[in-house]
Design a protein around this motif. Structure first.
Motif, mmCIF file in Angstrom:
data_model
loop_
_atom_site.group_PDB
_atom_site.id
_atom_site.type_symbol
_atom_site.label_atom_id
_atom_site.label_comp_id
_atom_site.label_asym_id
_atom_site.label_seq_id
_atom_site.Cartn_x
_atom_site.Cartn_y
_atom_site.Cartn_z
ATOM 1 N N ILE A 159 0.851 -1.202 0.000
ATOM 2 C CA ILE A 159 0.000 0.000 0.000
ATOM 3 C C ILE A 159 0.887 1.253 0.000
ATOM 4 C CG2 ILE A 159 -1.666 1.358 1.359
ATOM 5 C CD1 ILE A 159 -2.803 -1.317 2.388
ATOM 6 N N GLY A 160 1.944 1.215 0.793
ATOM 7 C CA GLY A 160 2.873 2.351 0.850
ATOM 8 C C GLY A 160 3.522 2.619 -0.500
ATOM 9 N N THR A 209 1.059 4.070 -2.863
ATOM 10 C CA THR A 209 0.767 5.463 -2.521
ATOM 11 C C THR A 209 1.813 6.408 -3.123
ATOM 12 O OG1 THR A 209 -0.219 4.718 -0.455
ATOM 13 C CG2 THR A 209 0.325 7.048 -0.602
ATOM 14 N N ILE A 253 1.206 6.488 -6.919
ATOM 15 C CA ILE A 253 0.017 7.273 -7.282
ATOM 16 C C ILE A 253 0.313 8.768 -7.135
ATOM 17 C CG2 ILE A 253 -2.359 7.846 -6.546
ATOM 18 C CD1 ILE A 253 -2.649 4.840 -5.777
ATOM 19 N N LYS A 254 0.980 9.111 -6.038
ATOM 20 C CA LYS A 254 1.311 10.524 -5.798
ATOM 21 C C LYS A 254 2.194 11.067 -6.934
ATOM 22 C CE LYS A 254 4.448 11.605 -2.759
ATOM 23 N NZ LYS A 254 5.474 12.602 -2.551
ATOM 24 N N LYS A 300 0.239 11.277 -10.282
ATOM 25 C CA LYS A 300 -0.664 12.433 -10.238
ATOM 26 C C LYS A 300 0.106 13.724 -10.477
ATOM 27 C CE LYS A 300 -4.694 11.600 -7.300
ATOM 28 N NZ LYS A 300 -5.301 11.933 -6.008
ATOM 29 N N ARG A 306 -0.485 16.195 -13.413
ATOM 30 C CA ARG A 306 -0.985 17.527 -13.043
ATOM 31 C C ARG A 306 -0.188 18.619 -13.755
ATOM 32 N NH1 ARG A 306 -0.435 17.428 -7.392
ATOM 33 N NH2 ARG A 306 1.583 18.423 -7.536
ATOM 34 N N HIS A 326 8.761 18.058 2.592
ATOM 35 C CA HIS A 326 7.672 17.094 2.666
ATOM 36 C C HIS A 326 8.140 15.654 2.456
ATOM 37 C CE1 HIS A 326 7.054 17.259 -1.743
ATOM 38 N NE2 HIS A 326 7.150 18.547 -1.623
ATOM 39 N N GLU A 367 7.378 13.437 5.432
ATOM 40 C CA GLU A 367 6.133 12.656 5.555
ATOM 41 C C GLU A 367 6.431 11.169 5.371
ATOM 42 O OE1 GLU A 367 3.721 14.256 2.390
ATOM 43 O OE2 GLU A 367 2.725 15.673 3.730
ATOM 44 N N ILE A 368 7.328 10.892 4.443
ATOM 45 C CA ILE A 368 7.660 9.494 4.143
ATOM 46 C C ILE A 368 8.740 8.982 5.098
ATOM 47 C CG2 ILE A 368 8.593 7.960 2.367
ATOM 48 C CD1 ILE A 368 7.265 9.728 0.279
#
Lengths: 259, 305
Positions: free
Chosen positions: A10-11, A14, A17-18, A21, A25, A94, A97-98
């Protein structure tokens, strides 16, 4: 049957996906510029100048340069994505966060590498599509073509990661692409066969790792290469193992990440 | 059980700065704990080590029994961190930020969305969930970091000055939220410059200065050490130069305002009586500083001396 997804998986998902995106974007910065640049290369080098050159390595010049230009896009975009994304996360903090999460170092690295490979391959696919407007393409060996482009993309994602780890300011992430990556790519046989070079420079060229990647890919597409495909795989896999080991060691030690 | 057990923790940075000089500290599970200290005392280094953002030089850190050196992943899984500085990607939306954070801790995406709705709603951010987070106000950004830290339901929540620069109304709503988390069983460690916050919220406290723990006790016991309180009195008329207040030290702030040190052993009545005898009436009275603040300043000043 246990259907609970693995937390590590899942990690990893994630991070991927980030990253995907983020790439989509800012598609105007990530996907469009290489398409425009490569179109110009095809028009100027392939079409206008290429007609006067005739053939190279047994191929018409436009067909000869397509694999090199595709690889050039994949290399620069894989590297550029990793170095800008990871250094950006480090610079804006940031990445913490990880880093505070229980994700293993290898998974964090794999997530970012997958993101960079995604962009490299997306751009590679766009450039290949653009090339179809200028020439007819065939694939001699799809397995070799795909494996070489994938492995090369991973290698330059890892190289971008190492650059991002040591970078302290945004200038530091431009130095390697400008002074090392671009010259090595141009001298790696994108536009010419090394057989055109004098003996001495042919031998010097053999120290350029890009030569093996570009020629390996060209072999996959056209079945012609300046070097043996076995040597190309050996060099590519060697680089992959060394860069992955260095990257993981840097993460374990916390170089550039933890004080 | 200890939520946090730190033994002889030392940190020396590469430039030779010794940020922690053998810190030992225990925080009980379920506690609401204040970690206080002036700027540069070593609080951020200590929090950095606990949350794995800073490498320790020597010593031992255990989070719910998981040693950071040997069981780092398990220890990290127990911790939620709200750092002092904004550290999320300001180009991402609040919803993406909190859902991604849950993902890093292995929370499935569907469950992460459910939790995101709960925490963003509780912290009054749900209506901002799809806007780029750079457009949030300072208070909203801080609340977003709290929501983010809670997404994996940590057993230990570390808040590094969570209410800095936040207006009083939002600060109070954040206090309510944090108190609720603690009541639900989450151990909370709070660093703050608003000592009123620590006094109101926390049961136990440690004061760190120059990389050493100089006090580690309950808030109640700490406040018990306060033997003098300082009050500011506004009087009805100007004070003469020869004013005598036996048993009380005072300073004149302006013609009609006095700052008086009131020893705990003496009642305020004696002070009022003496003022009345000199035909001075007290119009209003207030604490010069919060009680804990006063004590904190004294302790850190003593240490510096």
């Amino acid at each position: 049957m246990n259907t609970t997804p693995n937390p590590t998986w899942i990690g990893y998902q994630t991070i991927v996906i980030k990253e995907v995106k983020r790439i989509l974007r800012i598609w105007g910065q990530t996907l469009v510029p290489p398409a425009i640049t490569m179109t110009l290369y095809f028009i100027i080098f392939g079409n206008l100048i290429g007609k006067r050159i005739g053939t190279m390595g047994g191929l018409d010049y436009m067909s000869f340069i397509v694999p090199g230009l595709v690889m050039m896009s994949v290399i620069t975009n894989s590297y550029g994505n990793m170095v800008s994304s990871f250094f950006g996360a480090k610079f804006a903090h940031h990445i913490e966060e990880i880093l505070v999460s229980p994700l293993p170092d290898a998974v964090i690295l794999a997530g970012y590498v997958t993101g960079a490979v995604f962009r490299g391959l997306m751009v590679g696919a766009i450039v290949t599509t653009v090339a179809l407007f200028f020439t007819h393409l065939q694939v001699h060996n799809p397995w070799i073509t795909v494996s070489i482009v994938l492995l090369t993309s991973v290698i330059f994602s890892l190289a971008g990661f190492i650059n991002a780890i040591f970078a302290r300011k945004f200038d530091d992430i431009a130095i390697v692409p400008t002074f090392i990556l671009t010259p090595l790519t141009y001298l790696g046989g994108v536009f010419y066969s090394i057989h055109l070079l004098p003996d001495f420079w042919q031998k010097v060229s053999l120290f350029n790792p890009m030569l093996y990647m570009i020629n390996g890919f060209r072999y996959g597409m056209h079945g012609v290469s300046d070097l043996s495909i076995g040597t190309a795989y050996t060099v590519i896999l060697g680089f992959l193992v060394v860069l992955a080991a260095i990257s993981l060691w840097l993460m374990k030690k916390g170089v550039g990440l933890r004080t | 059980m200890h939520a946090l057990d730190i033994q002889q923790l030392r940190k020396t940075y590469k430039n030779g700065v010794e940020a922690l000089k053998g810190v030992s500290l225990q925080v009980e599970a379920g506690d609401f704990f204040a970690l206080l200290g002036p700027n540069g005392a070593g609080k951020s280094t200590l929090i950095g080590i606990i949350s794995s953002l800073v490498n320790l030089t020597e010593g031992e850190v255990k989070v719910f029994g998981h040693d950071l050196r040997t069981a780092r992943r398990q220890a990290k899984q127990c911790i939620g961190l709200v750092p002092q500085e904004i550290n999320f990607n300001q180009f991402e939306t609040p919803l993406d930020i909190v859902v991604n954070q849950a993902g890093y801790y292995g929370v499935p995406r569907k469950l992460a969305h459910e939790r995101a709705e709960r925490f963003l709603t509780e912290l009054d951010l749900w209506h901002k969930r799809d806007q780029p987070s750079r457009g949030l106000s300072g208070g909203m950004k801080r609340r977003l970091m709290i929501a983010r830290a809670m997404m994996h339901h940590p057993r230990l929540l570390i808040l590094d000055e969570p209410t800095a620069g936040v207006d009083i109304e939002i600060r109070r709503s954040m206090w309510r939220f944090m108190r609720g988390l603690n009541e639900d069983g989450t151990t909370v460690i709070l660093t703050t410059h608003y000592l009123e916050e620590a006094e109101q919220m926390c049961r136990n406290v440690a004061i760190i200065n120059h990389g050493e723990i100089i006090e580690h006790t309950t808030i109640k016991q700490l406040l018990g050490k306060l033997d003098v309180e300082t009050f500011i009195l506004d009087l009805d008329r100007p004070v003469t130069d020869g004013l005598q207040l036996e048993g009380y030290e005072y300073r004149r702030l302006d013609a009609q305002t006095l700052e008086v040190d009131v020893p705990k052993a003496r009642a305020l009545n004696g002070l009022f009586r003496q003022l009345e005898e000199q035909q001075l009436r007290v119009l209003s009275m207030r604490n010069k500083a919060n009680r804990l603040e006063e004590l904190f300043l004294r302790m850190t000043d003593q240490e510096a001396a």
